[in-house]
Design a protein around this motif. Sequence first.
Motif, PDB file in Angstrom:
ATOM      1  N   UNK A 256       0.559  11.822   2.384  1.00 36.48           N
ATOM      2  CA  UNK A 256       0.138  13.286   2.944  1.00 36.48           C
ATOM      3  C   UNK A 256      -0.447  14.020   1.691  1.00 36.48           C
ATOM      4  N   UNK A 257       0.066  13.691   0.453  1.00 37.74           N
ATOM      5  CA  UNK A 257       0.103  14.698  -0.621  1.00 37.74           C
ATOM      6  C   UNK A 257      -1.059  13.967  -1.739  1.00 37.74           C
ATOM      7  N   UNK A 258      -0.928  12.522  -1.714  1.00 32.71           N
ATOM      8  CA  UNK A 258      -1.704  11.869  -2.825  1.00 32.71           C
ATOM      9  C   UNK A 258      -2.549  10.931  -2.108  1.00 32.71           C
ATOM     10  N   UNK A 259      -3.324  10.076  -3.237  1.00 37.74           N
ATOM     11  CA  UNK A 259      -4.353   9.345  -2.712  1.00 37.74           C
ATOM     12  C   UNK A 259      -3.589   7.962  -2.503  1.00 37.74           C
ATOM     13  N   UNK A 260      -2.551   7.698  -1.634  1.00 37.62           N
ATOM     14  CA  UNK A 260      -1.676   6.288  -1.714  1.00 37.62           C
ATOM     15  C   UNK A 260      -1.942   5.877  -0.251  1.00 37.62           C
ATOM     16  N   UNK A 261      -1.586   4.518  -0.202  1.00 39.06           N
ATOM     17  CA  UNK A 261      -1.450   4.019   1.001  1.00 39.06           C
ATOM     18  C   UNK A 261      -0.302   3.281   1.347  1.00 39.06           C
ATOM     19  N   UNK A 262       0.062   2.524   2.343  1.00 39.38           N
ATOM     20  CA  UNK A 262       1.075   1.618   2.496  1.00 39.38           C
ATOM     21  C   UNK A 262       0.789   0.321   3.360  1.00 39.38           C
ATOM     22  N   UNK A 263       1.471  -0.733   2.818  1.00 44.96           N
ATOM     23  CA  UNK A 263       1.302  -2.013   3.579  1.00 44.96           C
ATOM     24  C   UNK A 263       2.590  -2.536   3.967  1.00 44.96           C
ATOM     25  N   UNK A 264       2.862  -3.299   4.920  1.00 44.75           N
ATOM     26  CA  UNK A 264       4.228  -4.065   5.192  1.00 44.75           C
ATOM     27  C   UNK A 264       4.488  -4.726   4.101  1.00 44.75           C
ATOM     28  N   UNK A 265       5.808  -5.057   3.951  1.00 47.44           N
ATOM     29  CA  UNK A 265       6.328  -6.003   3.246  1.00 47.44           C
ATOM     30  C   UNK A 265       5.969  -7.341   3.664  1.00 47.44           C
TER      31      UNK A 265
END
Length: 328
Positions: A256-265
């Motif tokens: 929400x605060x940075x240009x980051x994303x997530x992927x599953x393990x």
Amino acid sequence: MRNFSSLSIQNLMLLEALAQRGVLHKAGEAINLSPSAASRMLTKIQQILGQRCFVLAGSRYEPTDYYQTIAPHIRAALARLEQLEAQNFDPSRCSRTFRISSMMAEISHVIGGVLPSLLAQAPNARVDLKKMDNEFAAVLNGDVDFAVVTAVDLPPDVHMLKLYPLDRVVLLRQGHPLLAHSEPITMATLRTCDRVSIRTGRSQSWTSPDQSLFTNERFLGKTRFSTSRFNTAWEAMEKTDLIAVCGWRAAEIAMRSHALTAIPLPLDANEPLYWNGLIWGPCRHHDEACRWVRGLFAQWAKAEEARVRALFETGRWIPRRVPEKVSL
């Protein structure tokens, strides 16, 4: 027991807190007294009784033989008071400070869900969020009322309310090279990446959310930044190819605060089911105010379960595991 009946309830609470903790400022803190106020009260109590209740031995207060003779009467009086409070507890009249310890990055999400309900029902209450070095000892000694921890190797005499599964993901910058892989990412691929390691503050059993995933790696071999304050890594992660294994809720806050994303393990990750939970010690188990606070956390856990289920059903759920149901 000369003048014992002249002592107030707060006087009795200070004596019992000091007997349990051995440190005057911690005893005072447990009943919302400043160190100077606790010192003055102890002096006044001993003047009323005409006897010394404690002697300073090194850095700790030790109970005297006299105190040992009156301690059963103090505990009986406080037990009767606790029974009366249980029958008459009214959150709207509560002015207590509830002390909670947590090292977790997502604790702001948990507190953000619980605190509004707490203040709506108890507008004069307060919450003091701390980071205790040894959270298990802190709840068992009564230095804090609760801790929010990952439930790995808990001491046998703590109580726990399950809040939510850890649900680990890989956090990385938008445009990270891993996102361009045409083949499924494996643990072998992750082991080549420099990463951020989140310290939990625990010396063993559960030192980091990436625990159990990099078991064959030389100690901290690919760790480039380790921290107990995960948010301090997010700006650097935007600018580098550092990755981090973290809980899904911490990843949500970061994204929400940075240009980051997530992927599953990766599918081949060793991913046991870990729960994060609210823990407390025996000294708070029958405390009616703490019982009420536990109810607020339980209500939040059910609401959080519904939120996560909605994410899953609308395709916005990143973790590999299907959301677990919280049984309260």
